[in-house]
Design an enzyme around this catalytic site. Structure first.
Site, PDB file in Angstrom:
ATOM      1  N   GLY A 148      -6.248  -1.521  37.748  1.00 50.72           N
ATOM      2  CA  GLY A 148      -7.197  -2.334  36.997  1.00 50.72           C
ATOM      3  C   GLY A 148      -7.007  -3.809  37.294  1.00 50.72           C
ATOM      4  O   GLY A 148      -7.450  -4.324  38.317  1.00 50.72           O
ATOM      5  N   GLY A 149      -6.306  -4.493  36.386  1.00 50.34           N
ATOM      6  CA  GLY A 149      -6.171  -5.949  36.473  1.00 50.34           C
ATOM      7  C   GLY A 149      -5.752  -6.469  37.841  1.00 50.34           C
ATOM      8  O   GLY A 149      -6.325  -7.450  38.347  1.00 50.34           O
TER       9      GLY A 149
ATOM     10  N   GLU B 100      -3.484   8.428  34.092  1.00 46.65           N
ATOM     11  CA  GLU B 100      -3.355   7.091  33.526  1.00 46.65           C
ATOM     12  C   GLU B 100      -2.929   7.205  32.063  1.00 46.65           C
ATOM     13  O   GLU B 100      -3.778   7.463  31.186  1.00 46.65           O
ATOM     14  CB  GLU B 100      -4.693   6.346  33.592  1.00 46.65           C
TER      15      GLU B 100
ATOM     16  N   SER C  63      -0.941  -0.386  34.701  1.00 46.76           N
ATOM     17  CA  SER C  63      -0.041  -1.505  34.980  1.00 46.76           C
ATOM     18  C   SER C  63       0.640  -1.419  36.340  1.00 46.76           C
ATOM     19  O   SER C  63       1.795  -1.839  36.497  1.00 46.76           O
ATOM     20  CB  SER C  63       1.006  -1.664  33.853  1.00 46.76           C
TER      21      SER C  63
ATOM     22  N   ASN D 136     -10.262  -0.567  40.045  1.00 42.46           N
ATOM     23  CA  ASN D 136     -11.275  -0.428  38.996  1.00 42.46           C
ATOM     24  C   ASN D 136     -11.451  -1.792  38.348  1.00 42.46           C
ATOM     25  O   ASN D 136     -10.577  -2.245  37.606  1.00 42.46           O
ATOM     26  CB  ASN D 136     -10.790   0.619  37.973  1.00 42.46           C
ATOM     27  N   TRP D 137     -12.583  -2.421  38.657  1.00 39.83           N
ATOM     28  CA  TRP D 137     -12.802  -3.770  38.115  1.00 39.83           C
ATOM     29  C   TRP D 137     -13.215  -3.762  36.647  1.00 39.83           C
ATOM     30  O   TRP D 137     -13.299  -4.799  36.020  1.00 39.83           O
ATOM     31  CB  TRP D 137     -13.876  -4.486  38.950  1.00 39.83           C
ATOM     32  N   LYS D 138     -13.534  -2.577  36.120  1.00 38.78           N
ATOM     33  CA  LYS D 138     -13.977  -2.476  34.718  1.00 38.78           C
ATOM     34  C   LYS D 138     -15.142  -3.438  34.480  1.00 38.78           C
ATOM     35  O   LYS D 138     -15.955  -3.624  35.387  1.00 38.78           O
ATOM     36  CB  LYS D 138     -12.792  -2.712  33.768  1.00 38.78           C
TER      37      LYS D 138
ATOM     38  N   HIS E  97     -12.696   7.922  32.407  1.00 34.81           N
ATOM     39  CA  HIS E  97     -11.674   6.904  32.152  1.00 34.81           C
ATOM     40  C   HIS E  97     -11.387   6.863  30.649  1.00 34.81           C
ATOM     41  O   HIS E  97     -12.293   7.033  29.834  1.00 34.81           O
ATOM     42  CB  HIS E  97     -12.153   5.535  32.652  1.00 34.81           C
TER      43      HIS E  97
ATOM     44  N   GLY F 197      -3.183  -1.880  31.053  1.00 32.65           N
ATOM     45  CA  GLY F 197      -3.342  -3.268  30.657  1.00 32.65           C
ATOM     46  C   GLY F 197      -2.227  -3.808  29.785  1.00 32.65           C
ATOM     47  O   GLY F 197      -2.361  -4.878  29.186  1.00 32.65           O
TER      48      GLY F 197
ATOM     49  N   GLU G 260     -10.986   4.527  28.692  1.00 33.34           N
ATOM     50  CA  GLU G 260     -11.791   3.554  27.938  1.00 33.34           C
ATOM     51  C   GLU G 260     -13.154   4.134  27.597  1.00 33.34           C
ATOM     52  O   GLU G 260     -13.712   3.839  26.540  1.00 33.34           O
ATOM     53  CB  GLU G 260     -11.897   2.252  28.751  1.00 33.34           C
TER      54      GLU G 260
HETATM   55  P1  13P Z   1      -4.390  -1.829  34.608  1.00 32.99           P
HETATM   56  O1  13P Z   1      -3.968  -1.714  36.047  1.00 32.99           O
HETATM   57  O2  13P Z   1      -5.033  -3.136  34.273  1.00 32.99           O
HETATM   58  O3  13P Z   1      -3.290  -1.434  33.664  1.00 32.99           O
HETATM   59  O4  13P Z   1      -5.570  -0.740  34.398  1.00 32.99           O
HETATM   60  C1  13P Z   1      -5.381   0.565  34.826  1.00 32.99           C
HETATM   61  C2  13P Z   1      -6.666   1.261  34.727  1.00 32.99           C
HETATM   62  O5  13P Z   1      -7.170   1.554  33.647  1.00 32.99           O
HETATM   63  C3  13P Z   1      -7.372   1.595  36.002  1.00 32.99           C
HETATM   64  O6  13P Z   1      -8.424   2.467  35.777  1.00 32.99           O
END
Ligand code: 13P
Length: 249
Positions: A230-231, A164, A209, A8-10, A94, A170, A96
């Protein structure tokens, strides 16, 4: 069951970011798991074209969709549009989006239904906040989100569930392996209870993470069928190491 490594590149990535996909495809041409990248909506079409050029099996997903197929909803994107642009999957609910846009379980469920009706696989996200975990409410919270967000008739071909924990996203912090295993076993039991034995094939992803250094330990846990990353999905080396760990699990 074929496992799933989803990135997920957000809200990250300009066109140059697609070079990372080329590097990933070159390093892992034939992974033993499905590999999905969910770029920002602006890059879905370009990524789809790139995947064809690379002759790669990498799958493409959106990060959100509107519950309606079209209409007066400025700034929103429908499941049909994502499909038209080359996506096969879409993330819905998600944390967020639940936080930034006050999305409710009912709205997330409507989005998942819209996605499935357009032939997309919906990746439904759930997870507790830190305060909820500290209060001992984790299972209550995720059970409620699961019941409210996953649509009727969920099946392995249409729905993926991503657990999640909000406080792990993050932050570099993760639940312990035992804590992840406890939640995933509970989610599996609830899915089978509601949808029948076929729901044992619904993929349960862990997210929060995930990185090369902890991936193998997490992927060894029962009922962890992949990750939503994510990251670490933004760099081909890191995501490639996670793909390799999942392929070996
Ligand atoms: P991180 O891997 O950056 O913690 O993000 C997880 C995430 O929200 C994937 O949707």
């Amino acid at each position: 069951m074929r496992k799933l490594a989803a990135g997920n590149w957000k809200m990250n990535g300009l066109a140059s970011q697609l070079d990372e996909v080329a590097a990933l495809a070159a390093a892992h041409p034939d992974p033993a798991c499905d590999v999905l990248i969910c770029p920002p909506a602006t890059l879905v079409d370009r990524l789809a074209r790139k995947i064809v050029l690379l002759d790669s099996t990498i799958l493409i997903g959106g990060q959100d969709c509107h519950p309606k197929p079209s209409g007066a909803h400025t700034g929103d994107i429908s499941a049909a549009m994502l499909r038209d642009a080359g996506a096969t999957h879409v993330i819905v609910g998600h944390s967020e989006r639940r936080a930034d846009h006050a999305e409710t379980d009912a709205q997330v469920r409507a989005k998942a239904e819209a996605a499935v009706s357009q032939g997309l696989v919906a990746i439904v996200c759930i997870g507790e906040t830190e305060a909820e975990r500290d209060a001992g409410r984790t299972l209550d919270v995720v059970r409620g989100q699961l019941a409210g967000s996953v649509p009727a008739g969920a099946a392995p071909e249409t729905i993926v569930v991503a657990y999640e924990p909000v406080w792990a996203i993050g932050t570099g912090r993760t639940p312990t392996p035992a804590e992840i295993a406890e939640v995933h076993a509970d989610l599996r039991a609830r899915l089978v209870q509601r949808f029948g034995p076929g729901a044992s094939g619904i993929r349960l992803l862990y997210g929060g993470s995930v990185k090369p250094s902890n991936a193998a330990e997490i992927f060894a846990l029962p009922h962890v069928d992949g990750a939503l990353v994510g990251g670490a999905s933004l760099k081909a080396d890191d995501f490639g190491a996670i793909v390799a760990a999942l392929s070996a699990a």
